[in-house]
Design a protein around this motif. Sequence first.
Motif, mmCIF file in Angstrom:
data_model
loop_
_atom_site.group_PDB
_atom_site.id
_atom_site.type_symbol
_atom_site.label_atom_id
_atom_site.label_comp_id
_atom_site.label_asym_id
_atom_site.label_seq_id
_atom_site.Cartn_x
_atom_site.Cartn_y
_atom_site.Cartn_z
ATOM 1 N N SER A 3 0.775 -1.109 -0.147
ATOM 2 C CA SER A 3 0.203 0.483 0.006
ATOM 3 C C SER A 3 1.527 1.316 0.006
ATOM 4 C CB SER A 3 -1.012 -0.101 0.687
ATOM 5 O OG SER A 3 -0.038 0.150 2.754
ATOM 6 N N SER A 5 3.741 1.708 -1.216
ATOM 7 C CA SER A 5 4.263 1.892 -2.775
ATOM 8 C C SER A 5 2.931 2.524 -3.830
ATOM 9 C CB SER A 5 5.025 0.840 -3.513
ATOM 10 O OG SER A 5 3.932 -0.378 -3.708
ATOM 11 N N LEU A 6 2.044 1.505 -3.238
ATOM 12 C CA LEU A 6 0.953 2.044 -4.748
ATOM 13 C C LEU A 6 0.804 4.098 -4.303
ATOM 14 C CD1 LEU A 6 -0.830 0.661 -6.424
ATOM 15 C CD2 LEU A 6 -2.728 0.460 -4.007
ATOM 16 N N LYS A 7 0.645 3.907 -2.384
ATOM 17 C CA LYS A 7 0.384 5.909 -2.636
ATOM 18 C C LYS A 7 1.508 6.776 -3.023
ATOM 19 C CE LYS A 7 -1.890 5.443 1.765
ATOM 20 N NZ LYS A 7 -1.653 5.870 3.380
ATOM 21 N N LEU A 10 0.894 6.513 -7.106
ATOM 22 C CA LEU A 10 -0.596 7.017 -7.222
ATOM 23 C C LEU A 10 -0.033 8.781 -6.927
ATOM 24 C CD1 LEU A 10 -3.891 7.229 -8.026
ATOM 25 C CD2 LEU A 10 -3.483 7.365 -5.141
#
Length: 102
Positions: A3, A5-7, A10
């Motif tokens: 989450s 790295s996704l943030k 994004l």
Amino acid sequence: MASGSLKNMLSAAINQGVVEARARIFGHQLNPTGKKSLHKLLRMKLFGEKVAQWYPQDIKKDDPLVMARQEQERLSKLEMLKRRGKGPPKKGQGRRAAKRNK
């Protein structure tokens, strides 16, 4: 971890979109690599005409009477020097030629 790295991905995508939109809106040049470009230099106004207008027109080159008077003054001065023996030597009789003949 996923989450986080996704943030980051994004937020990076959003920042990139904001930067591109800002460049389009305000007419900026987008430079993602950060290398130097001549865009700033090419965008500047040309100032050669302003500089040329600042200096007055040279009357000596345009007026033939002024040029004729200056030429006449030069010739009269040269004639005066020749009468006193101080004029320029004839071709081939200068200092270098005198040294060579000795």
